[in-house]
Write an enzyme that holds these catalytic residues in place. Structure first.
Site, PDB file in Angstrom:
ATOM      1  N   SER A 175      -1.967 -23.797 -29.918  1.00  0.00           N
ATOM      2  CA  SER A 175      -2.011 -25.254 -29.768  1.00  0.00           C
ATOM      3  C   SER A 175      -0.913 -25.933 -30.586  1.00  0.00           C
ATOM      4  CB  SER A 175      -3.377 -25.787 -30.222  1.00  0.00           C
ATOM      5  OG  SER A 175      -4.406 -25.132 -29.520  1.00  0.00           O
TER       6      SER A 175
HETATM    7  N1  SAM Z   1      -7.018 -21.625 -31.228  1.00  0.00           N
HETATM    8  C1  SAM Z   1      -5.917 -20.929 -30.642  1.00  0.00           C
HETATM    9  C2  SAM Z   1      -4.771 -20.734 -31.569  1.00  0.00           C
HETATM   10  O1  SAM Z   1      -4.816 -21.223 -32.704  1.00  0.00           O
HETATM   11  O2  SAM Z   1      -3.816 -20.058 -31.165  1.00  0.00           O
HETATM   12  C3  SAM Z   1      -5.446 -21.564 -29.354  1.00  0.00           C
HETATM   13  C4  SAM Z   1      -6.324 -21.253 -28.273  1.00  0.00           C
HETATM   14  S1  SAM Z   1      -5.749 -21.381 -26.624  1.00  0.00           S
HETATM   15  C5  SAM Z   1      -5.308 -23.052 -26.465  1.00  0.00           C
HETATM   16  C6  SAM Z   1      -7.360 -21.227 -25.853  1.00  0.00           C
HETATM   17  C7  SAM Z   1      -7.976 -19.862 -25.975  1.00  0.00           C
HETATM   18  O3  SAM Z   1      -9.315 -19.931 -25.480  1.00  0.00           O
HETATM   19  C8  SAM Z   1      -7.293 -18.790 -25.147  1.00  0.00           C
HETATM   20  O4  SAM Z   1      -6.921 -17.716 -25.962  1.00  0.00           O
HETATM   21  C9  SAM Z   1      -8.343 -18.383 -24.121  1.00  0.00           C
HETATM   22  O5  SAM Z   1      -8.285 -17.030 -23.750  1.00  0.00           O
HETATM   23  C10 SAM Z   1      -9.617 -18.714 -24.878  1.00  0.00           C
HETATM   24  N2  SAM Z   1     -10.815 -18.886 -24.045  1.00  0.00           N
HETATM   25  C11 SAM Z   1     -10.948 -19.507 -22.851  1.00  0.00           C
HETATM   26  N3  SAM Z   1     -12.216 -19.434 -22.431  1.00  0.00           N
HETATM   27  C12 SAM Z   1     -12.909 -18.751 -23.385  1.00  0.00           C
HETATM   28  C13 SAM Z   1     -14.266 -18.360 -23.537  1.00  0.00           C
HETATM   29  N4  SAM Z   1     -15.207 -18.629 -22.621  1.00  0.00           N
HETATM   30  N5  SAM Z   1     -14.606 -17.680 -24.642  1.00  0.00           N
HETATM   31  C14 SAM Z   1     -13.691 -17.358 -25.592  1.00  0.00           C
HETATM   32  N6  SAM Z   1     -12.398 -17.712 -25.503  1.00  0.00           N
HETATM   33  C15 SAM Z   1     -12.013 -18.402 -24.413  1.00  0.00           C
END
Ligand code: SAM
Length: 217
Positions: A62
């Site tokens: 992000s």
């Molecule tokens: N917090 C992260 C960072 O600091 O890099 C950024 C996260 S990215 C914007 C969103 C993440 O949510 C992705 O890695 C995606 O695979 C994960 N995601 C999406 N749906 C999910 C779920 N149901 N459970 C766990 N992770 C999920």
């Protein structure tokens, strides 16, 4: 080895403090966490820019400002148990590790969870607990949480998050459609009472899972 400390200070001053983030603990945490370690080596030079960046698997780390806003909105003093949904690169989890007592983080994509685990360990954030799972159910075994932060956009607020908050606990979650969302803060004010605040417009990758969006593949 390049020294990124000046780029990091500029990022925090220009993108975080100048845009109104005031929580000193959040500012200090973002001054400490080496964001360039959480992106692919080829993108190291862009790690302190004012933008999200790709981390593989069609996912992103992000934008720094968004990490700061979400972290501040959790109102942490260091004593809390926190759940993050969407480990991604592990960067937000590292910031949380400096702000809270215990940090749990859920990621649905195993390769991202593995890489985040490695980088977090290398950077001294081994206290972050990562689990590969559909995070739309929260993490029942470790609940309740004083704070939950969801770093992917949800079509609606999953009930499990509300149930897994302590009374007084805060949930930060982007809610909307697949392309843009509103960042919401929901505070559990009583056993059955919740207070909702709309914070700002945002654009996260979708939260995929039983209580989120369906996967497209
Ligand atoms: N917090 C992260 C960072 O600091 O890099 C950024 C996260 S990215 C914007 C969103 C993440 O949510 C992705 O890695 C995606 O695979 C994960 N995601 C999406 N749906 C999910 C779920 N149901 N459970 C766990 N992770 C999920």
């Amino acid at each position: 080895m390049r020294d990124f400390s000046i780029a990091r200070r500029r990022m925090v001053e220009g993108q975080v403090i100048n845009r109104g983030v005031k929580d000193r603990r959040v500012i200090d945490a973002m001054l400490k966490v080496p964001r360039h370690k959480f992106v692919e080596e080829a993108l190291e030079g862009q790690a302190y820019q004012d933008a999200p960046l790709p981390i593989g698997e069609k996912q992103t780390i992000s934008q720094p400002y968004m990490v700061a806003v979400m972290s501040e909105a959790l109102v942490l003093n260091g004593s809390e148990t926190v759940l993050e949904v969407g480990t991604g690169s592990g960067y937000q989890a590292a910031v949380l590790a400096l702000l809270a007592d215990r940090v749990f983080s859920l990621e649905r994509i195993p390769s991202l969870a593995r890489r985040a685990r490695k980088v977090l360990d290398e950077c001294g954030f081994s206290k972050v607990n990562i689990r590969v799972a559909d995070g739309t159910h929260g993490w029942q075994d470790m609940a309740p949480f004083d704070a939950i932060v969801v770093t992917a956009g949800a079509p609606e607020v999953p009930q499990d998050y509300l149930d897994q908050l302590t009374v007084g606990g805060r949930l930060i979650i982007p809610v909307g459609n697949r392309n843009d969302q509103i960042l919401m803060r929901i505070t559990r004010t009583g056993e059955q009472e919740y207070q909702e605040e709309q914070m700002l417009g945002c654009r996260f990758v979708p939260l995929i899972g039983n209580h989120g969006w369906q996967s497209k593949h």
